[in-house]
Scaffold this motif. Structure first.
Motif, short mmCIF file in Angstrom:
data_model
loop_
_atom_site.label_atom_id
_atom_site.label_comp_id
_atom_site.label_asym_id
_atom_site.label_seq_id
_atom_site.Cartn_x
_atom_site.Cartn_y
_atom_site.Cartn_z
N GLU A 214 -145.20 28.40 33.03
CA GLU A 214 -146.67 28.51 32.99
C GLU A 214 -147.32 27.33 33.72
OE1 GLU A 214 -147.73 28.70 28.89
OE2 GLU A 214 -147.03 30.77 28.66
N LYS A 215 -146.82 26.14 33.47
CA LYS A 215 -147.36 24.93 34.11
C LYS A 215 -147.18 25.01 35.63
CE LYS A 215 -147.15 19.91 33.69
NZ LYS A 215 -146.51 18.77 33.03
N TYR A 216 -146.02 25.47 36.05
CA TYR A 216 -145.74 25.62 37.48
C TYR A 216 -146.73 26.60 38.11
CZ TYR A 216 -143.21 26.91 41.75
OH TYR A 216 -142.87 27.16 43.05
N LEU A 217 -146.93 27.74 37.47
CA LEU A 217 -147.83 28.76 38.02
C LEU A 217 -149.28 28.26 38.05
CD1 LEU A 217 -146.45 32.02 36.38
CD2 LEU A 217 -146.12 31.22 38.73
N ASN A 218 -149.68 27.54 37.00
CA ASN A 218 -151.04 27.01 36.95
C ASN A 218 -151.29 25.96 38.02
OD1 ASN A 218 -151.93 28.63 34.83
ND2 ASN A 218 -151.22 27.19 33.29
N GLY A 219 -150.24 25.29 38.47
CA GLY A 219 -150.39 24.22 39.47
C GLY A 219 -150.24 24.68 40.91
N HIS A 220 -150.02 25.98 41.12
CA HIS A 220 -149.83 26.49 42.49
C HIS A 220 -150.85 27.57 42.82
CE1 HIS A 220 -145.99 24.45 42.05
NE2 HIS A 220 -145.85 24.55 43.36
N TYR A 221 -151.34 27.49 44.04
CA TYR A 221 -152.28 28.49 44.54
C TYR A 221 -151.54 29.74 45.01
CZ TYR A 221 -155.77 30.70 47.50
OH TYR A 221 -156.63 31.59 48.07
N SER A 222 -150.39 29.53 45.64
CA SER A 222 -149.57 30.65 46.10
C SER A 222 -148.09 30.25 45.99
CB SER A 222 -149.90 31.04 47.53
OG SER A 222 -149.55 29.99 48.41
N ILE A 223 -147.26 31.26 45.86
CA ILE A 223 -145.81 31.00 45.80
C ILE A 223 -145.09 31.95 46.74
CG2 ILE A 223 -145.70 29.98 43.52
CD1 ILE A 223 -144.86 32.69 42.43
#
Length: 123
Positions: free
Chosen positions: A114-123
């Motif tokens: 969740e933290k990773y996803l919240n900190g990235h605009y795109s993956i």
């Protein structure tokens, strides 16, 4: 002296039978007081926890996905809406902050994911 809720004493099989040395009433519950060691309290708690888990499993209770500590890849796909291939490629990257490997099994640390996803605009 330790206070243990009366209802749980009879639920733990194999617990040494002792007479209570007193009792306490609080908010409609009765607590029996026993003279027991900290080690006996620990053993009691482990047995009670085990019995509670067994009962929940027998009742068909499953931990909700948003409360799990780790997720399988399929659960992470369902939880995030991200494709399986993308999650697997992220897990394969060196230093992935949410990857947890147990043997060949790949798990996702939910909070780190969740933290990773919240900190990235795109993956």
């Amino acid at each position: 002296m330790s206070a243990i809720k009366a209802g749980y004493v009879s639920a733990i099989h194999g617990y040494k039978k002792r007479k209570p040395v007193g009792y306490t009433e609080s908010a409609g519950s009765i607590y029996l007081n026993f003279n027991i060691t900290q080690e006996e309290v620990s053993i009691f708690c482990i047995r009670a926890n085990f019995l509670i888990k067994e009962i929940l499993l027998m009742e068909g209770y499953e931990v909700p996905i948003w409360k799990k500590i780790t997720l399988t890849v399929d659960e992470a796909v369902a939880y995030s809406g991200i494709g399986e291939g993308k999650i697997r490629s992220l897990l394969a990257e060196q230093g992935c902050p949410f990857a947890l490997f147990i043997g060949n099994r790949r798990l996702v640390k939910r909070e780190a994911f969740e933290k990773y996803l919240n900190g990235h605009y795109s993956i």
